[in-house]
Design an enzyme around this catalytic site. Structure first.
Site: not given
Ligand code: 13P
Length: 340
Positions: A33, A177, A219, A261-263, A294
């Site tokens: 990142r 998760e 999650k 949120s996964g992108g 993110r």
């Protein structure tokens, strides 16, 4: 194990419309990142960035728990205060990522199995002594031709359940998760079917491994069309498909569901969580909350850019996203919040 104190922590993690902040990127993910934003990939840059996050004024108003990484839980602010103390003083519960990553799965091309069970009991004991009160383990499922396979779903579900049982033994609330990835051209309906299958399998394994449902947090991914699917669906369609899927597969005894949120973009993640709470909150057995990485951090990271003089503006962006997501928990989020 004192189940009541685990239940108390799990409930606190989703109380008061607050949610979790995922800041547990592994060193390689954090470096990736940073590289994307032209920030140096050093231990000091990672420490400075995490200091920026944990010292954000007012963060505890919207954030109930922060998920740390092994490097981060051992770090301190510039003036020598341990991050765990800064977080706890802000009214935020410290948590820790304990899996050691998803590795290629033997005999299953294109699929991954999450590792980290060996020696986990001793690591959990150390993290508890350091102040962590919950933990996280992520399994990933790619969608494609013939995948995810039964072998991949069952192996990952069993690992999640064994991790969760060890967490509860150690006095840590497990955040379970299972992530169905959004990469690909699949439809919303395919994501729903796979997510439902994964969740049924995970809860079956949690039951088999004698995990207390009242003392865990789920999650999951939201149910979304693949990122390259031409039909991206409306916010309400995503909210409906997600809640319908969860109602079928998640026991009512579970206190909270905190989405990754996964992108998704930060605003879309807030809007979708908001729609779920607007449309269903009054008839759901569990709290519907967030555990975004993110979708909370990205705007702040882009502003910060590794430049100390922009730290305060970055903190404001972070606090803003946290506030938007708290509003989404109440069904009070709307686009005008983005303009303030
Ligand atoms: P994202 O919200 O960026 O998907 O991260 C959440 C997380 O904790 C992934 O394990």
């Amino acid at each position: 194990m004192n189940t009541q104190s685990l239940i108390d922590v799990a409930r606190k993690m989703v109380a008061d419309d607050r949610g979790l902040l995922a800041m547990d990127e592994s060193t390689s993910t954090c470096n990736k990142r940073f590289a994307g934003s032209g920030i140096p990939q050093t231990e000091e840059a990672r420490r400075a960035y995490r200091e920026l996050i944990v010292t954000t004024p007012g963060l505890g108003e919207s954030i109930s728990g922060a998920i740390l990484y092994d490097e981060t839980i051992r770090q301190q602010t510039k003036d020598g205060t341990p991050f765990v103390k800064v977080i706890t003083d802000a009214g935020i519960i410290p948590g820790i990522k304990v899996d050691i990553g998803a590795k290629d799965m033997a005999g299953h091309p294109g699929e991954r199995i999450t590792e980290g069970l060996d020696g986990l009991r001793a690591r959990l004991k150390e993290y508890f002594q350091m102040g962590a009160r919950f933990a996280k383990w992520r399994a990933v499922f790619a969608l494609g031709d013939g995948i995810p396979s039964r072998g991949c779903i069952e192996a990952n579900a069993q690992a999640l359940a064994r991790y969760a049982a060890l967490c509860q033994e150690a006095g840590l609330v497990p955040v379970v998760e299972p992530e169905v990835l959004m990469d690909g051209g699949h439809t919303l309906e395919r994501c729903r079917a796979v997510t439902e299958d994964v969740l049924w399998t995970v809860f079956n394994q949690l039951y088999t491994q004698r995990v207390a449902m009242e003392a865990l947090i789920l999650k999951p991914n939201m149910v979304l069309p693949g990122s390259t699917c031409p039909d991206q669906g409306t916010v309400d369609e995503v909210a409906d498909a997600t809640v319908r899927c969860l109602l079928r597969a998640v026991p009512a005894a579970v206190p909270g569901i905190t989405f990754l949120s996964g992108g998704q973009s930060a605003q879309l993640a807030s809007a979708r969580l908001n729609a779920m709470n607007v449309r269903f909150r009054s008839r759901l057995p569990w709290a519907l909350s967030f555990s975004f990485g993110r979708a909370i951090q990205q705007p702040a990271l882009e502003i910060w850019h590794g430049d100390r003089s922009r730290a305060s503006a970055a903190q404001q962006a972070l606090a803003h996203r946290a506030r938007c997501n708290r509003a989404a928990r109440r069904g009070d989020y709307n686009e005008t919040m983005e303009k303030t």
